[in-house]
Design an enzyme around this catalytic site. Structure first.
Site, PDB file in Angstrom:
ATOM      1  N   CYS A  60      99.345  11.655  50.503  1.00  0.00           N
ATOM      2  CA  CYS A  60      99.071  11.817  51.946  1.00  0.00           C
ATOM      3  C   CYS A  60     100.024  12.793  52.616  1.00  0.00           C
ATOM      4  O   CYS A  60      99.776  13.197  53.754  1.00  0.00           O
ATOM      5  CB  CYS A  60      99.195  10.476  52.668  1.00  0.00           C
ATOM      6  SG  CYS A  60      97.833   9.356  52.350  1.00  0.00           S
ATOM      7  N   ASP A 117     108.670  10.254  50.771  1.00  0.00           N
ATOM      8  CA  ASP A 117     108.528  10.959  52.049  1.00  0.00           C
ATOM      9  C   ASP A 117     109.798  11.747  52.328  1.00  0.00           C
ATOM     10  O   ASP A 117     110.877  11.427  51.840  1.00  0.00           O
ATOM     11  CB  ASP A 117     108.282   9.958  53.180  1.00  0.00           C
ATOM     12  CG  ASP A 117     107.571  10.589  54.373  1.00  0.00           C
ATOM     13  OD1 ASP A 117     106.374  10.296  54.576  1.00  0.00           O
ATOM     14  OD2 ASP A 117     108.214  11.364  55.118  1.00  0.00           O
ATOM     15  N   TYR A 153      95.751  26.273  57.639  1.00  0.00           N
ATOM     16  CA  TYR A 153      95.538  24.842  57.350  1.00  0.00           C
ATOM     17  C   TYR A 153      94.227  24.654  56.570  1.00  0.00           C
ATOM     18  O   TYR A 153      94.188  23.894  55.599  1.00  0.00           O
ATOM     19  CB  TYR A 153      95.522  24.069  58.669  1.00  0.00           C
ATOM     20  CG  TYR A 153      95.436  22.569  58.533  1.00  0.00           C
ATOM     21  CD1 TYR A 153      96.533  21.826  58.092  1.00  0.00           C
ATOM     22  CD2 TYR A 153      94.277  21.881  58.854  1.00  0.00           C
ATOM     23  CE1 TYR A 153      96.462  20.439  57.974  1.00  0.00           C
ATOM     24  CE2 TYR A 153      94.194  20.499  58.741  1.00  0.00           C
ATOM     25  CZ  TYR A 153      95.289  19.784  58.303  1.00  0.00           C
ATOM     26  OH  TYR A 153      95.216  18.414  58.191  1.00  0.00           O
ATOM     27  N   LEU A 206      98.563   7.894  57.923  1.00  0.00           N
ATOM     28  CA  LEU A 206      97.595   7.478  56.899  1.00  0.00           C
ATOM     29  C   LEU A 206      98.302   6.920  55.663  1.00  0.00           C
ATOM     30  O   LEU A 206      97.859   5.941  55.062  1.00  0.00           O
ATOM     31  CB  LEU A 206      96.708   8.665  56.502  1.00  0.00           C
ATOM     32  CG  LEU A 206      95.974   9.398  57.636  1.00  0.00           C
ATOM     33  CD1 LEU A 206      95.081  10.501  57.078  1.00  0.00           C
ATOM     34  CD2 LEU A 206      95.166   8.431  58.483  1.00  0.00           C
TER      35      LEU A 206
HETATM   36  N1  LIG Z   1      95.660  12.670  61.410  1.00  0.00           N
HETATM   37  C1  LIG Z   1      94.568  13.414  61.225  1.00  0.00           C
HETATM   38  O1  LIG Z   1      93.736  13.575  62.121  1.00  0.00           O
HETATM   39  C2  LIG Z   1      94.313  14.058  59.891  1.00  0.00           C
HETATM   40  C3  LIG Z   1      93.056  14.626  59.687  1.00  0.00           C
HETATM   41  C4  LIG Z   1      92.780  15.238  58.467  1.00  0.00           C
HETATM   42  C5  LIG Z   1      93.735  15.261  57.486  1.00  0.00           C
HETATM   43  N2  LIG Z   1      94.954  14.704  57.720  1.00  0.00           N
HETATM   44  C6  LIG Z   1      95.928  14.773  56.631  1.00  0.00           C
HETATM   45  O2  LIG Z   1      96.344  13.460  56.313  1.00  0.00           O
HETATM   46  C7  LIG Z   1      97.664  13.502  55.777  1.00  0.00           C
HETATM   47  C8  LIG Z   1      98.518  12.472  56.501  1.00  0.00           C
HETATM   48  O3  LIG Z   1      98.631  12.862  57.849  1.00  0.00           O
HETATM   49  P1  LIG Z   1      98.998  11.845  59.023  1.00  0.00           P
HETATM   50  O4  LIG Z   1      98.007  12.054  60.093  1.00  0.00           O
HETATM   51  O5  LIG Z   1      99.224  10.504  58.458  1.00  0.00           O
HETATM   52  O6  LIG Z   1     100.360  12.534  59.534  1.00  0.00           O
HETATM   53  P2  LIG Z   1     101.823  11.945  59.774  1.00  0.00           P
HETATM   54  O7  LIG Z   1     102.576  13.088  60.357  1.00  0.00           O
HETATM   55  O8  LIG Z   1     101.743  10.659  60.519  1.00  0.00           O
HETATM   56  O9  LIG Z   1     102.362  11.634  58.297  1.00  0.00           O
HETATM   57  C9  LIG Z   1     102.655  12.659  57.388  1.00  0.00           C
HETATM   58  C10 LIG Z   1     103.841  12.230  56.560  1.00  0.00           C
HETATM   59  O10 LIG Z   1     104.066  13.233  55.573  1.00  0.00           O
HETATM   60  C11 LIG Z   1     105.458  13.456  55.486  1.00  0.00           C
HETATM   61  N3  LIG Z   1     105.698  14.804  54.977  1.00  0.00           N
HETATM   62  C12 LIG Z   1     105.423  15.984  55.601  1.00  0.00           C
HETATM   63  N4  LIG Z   1     105.802  17.008  54.825  1.00  0.00           N
HETATM   64  C13 LIG Z   1     106.332  16.465  53.697  1.00  0.00           C
HETATM   65  C14 LIG Z   1     106.891  17.016  52.523  1.00  0.00           C
HETATM   66  N5  LIG Z   1     107.003  18.345  52.340  1.00  0.00           N
HETATM   67  N6  LIG Z   1     107.326  16.171  51.566  1.00  0.00           N
HETATM   68  C15 LIG Z   1     107.231  14.832  51.738  1.00  0.00           C
HETATM   69  N7  LIG Z   1     106.730  14.260  52.822  1.00  0.00           N
HETATM   70  C16 LIG Z   1     106.266  15.062  53.800  1.00  0.00           C
HETATM   71  C17 LIG Z   1     105.982  13.268  56.905  1.00  0.00           C
HETATM   72  O11 LIG Z   1     107.381  13.013  56.917  1.00  0.00           O
HETATM   73  C18 LIG Z   1     105.139  12.100  57.384  1.00  0.00           C
HETATM   74  O12 LIG Z   1     105.767  10.866  57.115  1.00  0.00           O
HETATM   75  C19 LIG Z   1      98.143  14.941  55.940  1.00  0.00           C
HETATM   76  O13 LIG Z   1      97.978  15.619  54.704  1.00  0.00           O
HETATM   77  C20 LIG Z   1      97.206  15.516  56.982  1.00  0.00           C
HETATM   78  O14 LIG Z   1      97.069  16.910  56.865  1.00  0.00           O
HETATM   79  C21 LIG Z   1      95.261  14.093  58.889  1.00  0.00           C
END
Ligand SMILES: NC(=O)c1ccc[n+]([C@@H]2O[C@H](COP(=O)([O-])OP(=O)(O)OC[C@H]3O[C@@H](n4cnc5c(N)ncnc54)[C@H](O)[C@@H]3O)[C@@H](O)[C@H]2O)c1
Length: 254
Positions: free
Chosen positions: A84, A36, A160, A17
């Protein structure tokens, strides 16, 4: 605010995202800073967008402060900040053997997703407060990322859910707190989005969640999140709210 010509920072901007949002902001004419933990991917995205990258653990005060300072120096302070970065976790209160789950397993998501977001917001808000006001006195806009699990978490998602419920709960509180500075705070609460985070989901779980989604019956696209983040940045009257982006999915207990 008009995005063109502004600086936008995106945490978690190396993947999913956040990456889609970084690309969307750049396409709209912003200079983008990618924060990141994944240095290689963050640098790749930043290079492709002509922006800057900084490696950072959002849950660590010193790491986040240093990354913000490095981006400030490279491309200036952000008027647009999209949080994100996050992790997907899951643990029940009691293990299969009947023991209480170790506390650190239940607090990791809160540390990264909730405390990490608050860490980002304190740094972003302090930078924005020092900027000159634009139209309507607007100095900045912040978008945080919750999850529908913050509202209807499934069994085994309590940690979570707690982290994401906290992110949603604070959108209005921080919008109120930062109104005097002309900073808007909003939160997007996604359903099931097709990103690398979902790769680990077993096929049958993925299929059952798609079946539960009302319409459209598919996972959400990262670009749909990015489009909403862009709209929130542009629409000055959206403030202090949580917007679900979930195809009307209401998750069942399991
Ligand atoms: N994909 C889904 O279905 C979904 C649904 C609801 C909420 N979300 C939320 O959306 C956000 C983005 O998720 P996504 O699906 O793009 O996941 P993703 O794993 O593709 O991306 C997450 C990014 O966050 C980075 N990250 C993780 N921990 C970190 C930290 N401590 N410091 C800095 N960077 C960090 C990772 O390296 C990664 O690049 C998250 O907060 C997730 O909980 C995702």
């Amino acid at each position: 605010m008009e995005i063109k010509g502004q600086t936008a920072f995106v945490t978690g901007g190396a993947s999913g995202l956040g990456e889609a949002t970084a690309r969307m902001m750049a396409a709209a004419g912003a200079t983008v800073g990618v924060l990141d933990m994944n240095e290689e991917l963050a640098q790749k995205v930043a290079n492709e967008l002509g922006g800057a990258a900084a490696v950072c653990d959002v849950s660590d005060a010193a790491s986040h402060e240093a990354a913000m300072a490095s981006l400030r120096q490279a491309i200036g302070p952000a008027r647009i900040f999209i949080a994100c970065a996050g992790i997907a976790t899951g643990a029940k209160l009691v293990t299969r053997d009947g023991d209480p789950t170790p506390l650190d397993r239940l607090t990791k998501a809160i540390q990264v997703n909730l405390i990490g977001t608050i860490n980002s917001l304190r740094l972003a808000a302090a930078d924005m407060a020092g900027l000159a006001p634009l139209d309507d006195g607007e100095r900045g806009v912040i978008v945080t990322t919750s999850s529908i699990a913050g509202f209807e978490g499934q069994i085994g998602q309590g940690d979570y859910s707690a982290s994401k419920g906290g992110v949603a709960a604070t959108a209005l509180t921080f919008a109120r707190e930062l109104a005097r500075e002309g900073i808007r705070v909003n939160c997007i609460s996604p359903g099931l989005m097709d990103t690398p985070m979902m790769d680990g989901l077993p096929d049958e779980v993925r299929q059952s969640l798609i079946e539960t989604t009302v319409y459209p019956k598919r996972l959400g696209h990262a670009g749909e999140y990015a489009a909403l983040a862009r709209h929130i940045a542009e629409n000055r009257y959206i403030n202090g709210t949580v917007i679900r982006l979930d195809g009307a999915l209401r998750m069942a207990p399991r």
